[in-house]
Design a protein around this motif. Sequence first.
Motif, short mmCIF file in Angstrom:
data_model
loop_
_atom_site.label_atom_id
_atom_site.label_comp_id
_atom_site.label_asym_id
_atom_site.label_seq_id
_atom_site.Cartn_x
_atom_site.Cartn_y
_atom_site.Cartn_z
N HIS A 25 -2.36 -4.68 -5.02
CA HIS A 25 -3.30 -4.24 -3.97
C HIS A 25 -4.20 -3.14 -4.54
CE1 HIS A 25 -3.77 -2.91 0.55
NE2 HIS A 25 -4.92 -2.90 -0.10
N HIS A 27 -8.80 -2.10 -5.16
CA HIS A 27 -10.18 -2.44 -4.81
C HIS A 27 -11.16 -2.08 -5.92
CE1 HIS A 27 -9.08 -3.33 -0.66
NE2 HIS A 27 -8.17 -2.38 -0.84
N HIS A 57 -11.76 -6.19 -0.11
CA HIS A 57 -11.86 -6.52 1.31
C HIS A 57 -12.81 -7.69 1.52
CE1 HIS A 57 -9.96 -2.72 2.59
NE2 HIS A 57 -10.72 -2.09 1.73
N GLU A 82 -8.06 -9.04 0.44
CA GLU A 82 -7.52 -8.35 1.62
C GLU A 82 -8.44 -8.69 2.79
OE1 GLU A 82 -7.27 -4.02 1.40
OE2 GLU A 82 -5.86 -3.98 3.10
N ASP A 266 -3.11 0.27 -3.46
CA ASP A 266 -4.33 0.38 -2.64
C ASP A 266 -5.32 1.36 -3.30
OD1 ASP A 266 -6.01 -0.35 -0.59
OD2 ASP A 266 -4.85 0.62 0.99
N HIS A 268 -8.48 2.92 -4.86
CA HIS A 268 -9.92 2.72 -4.62
C HIS A 268 -10.78 3.37 -5.69
CE1 HIS A 268 -8.73 1.32 -0.64
NE2 HIS A 268 -9.99 0.99 -0.36
MN MN Z 1 -6.73 -2.06 0.61
#
Ligand code: MN
Length: 300
Positions: A25, A27, A57, A82, A266, A268
């Motif tokens: 996970h 981005h 996303h 996602e 997650d 970023h």
């Molecule tokens: Mn995410």
Amino acid sequence: MNTPSATAARPARHDDPWALNADLHCHSAVSDGTLSPEALVARAHAQGVGLLALTDHDELGGQAAAMRAARGLGLAYVPGIEISVSWAHETIHVLGLGIDPGNTTLASGVAGVRAGRQARAREMAAQLAAVGIDGAYEGALRHVRNPQLISRTHFARFLVEAGHCADLGEVFLRYLTEGRPGFVPHRWARLSDAVGWILGAGGTAVLAHPGRYRLDELALWALIQEFREAGGSAIEVVCGSHTRDQYARFAGIAREFDLRASRGSDFHGPGESRVELGALAPLPDTVIPVWADWPAAVAA
Ligand code: MN
Ligand code: AMP
Ligand code: MN
Ligand code: MN
């Protein structure tokens, strides 16, 4: 298995999936991360990640570059996404792992999910202007690399840059969330549609960061039931937005609902995310990793 050399020669994932540093996970700038897919993959490799999925996303646009970069580094990679979902007045995120990024039904499904983002962004900017913050749309756009994917994160970066907040955490306390300036309710995909697109593209549907939703126990139970009935089969247990207590809680829920467990930072971007790529705790040994029975073909 008595010969140590033979054991050592086998990749860890065959012997012990729990020991594999999987980060499923994160981005890139194709959604609301700050690194290009190539730079993200290189960073994951440098951080010791052994199995990676880029999960932008509502976007598949980074997959080809990420796969190419992973192959070049010998890093095992599964394509991911996602998907934003609306369920009972709450926004839910569903990860699709091991999807075929060329699947046209999935691609057109998430194109539909992306479609409302422009108009939403204009409304967000109008709300911010009403409380004296001008130029938010243009300001957010300066942080956008993919014109189809303007998100709250881009507005948050603008609000920090313009000196309205110290960091993204403060932004999401004061702005852009329900009841605060800049929050525009939005209808995302239906849960059954999102899961259906993922399964149709050959992927595994994973309920992302369940600890983040404002749902009481009963509502969470209903969400998970509906997710399973739609064909969802895994849940994030160890992830960037969970505490250690939540690792244990969601490991218990994974067992209770017979779901596989996932692990993902997650991430970023450098300096922005609380958790670095590949830096999370391993999955508890009470749950089965979602990657445990994936074919060794995911290896580079
Ligand atoms: Mn995410
Ligand atoms: P959107 O899809 O436009 O609603 O934007 C959602 C994104 O906002 C999430 O994927 C996160 O990257 C970011 N976000 C939401 N809440 C927070 C928070 N409290 N701190 C930092 N980023 C957040
Ligand atoms: Mn995000
Ligand atoms: Mn999410």
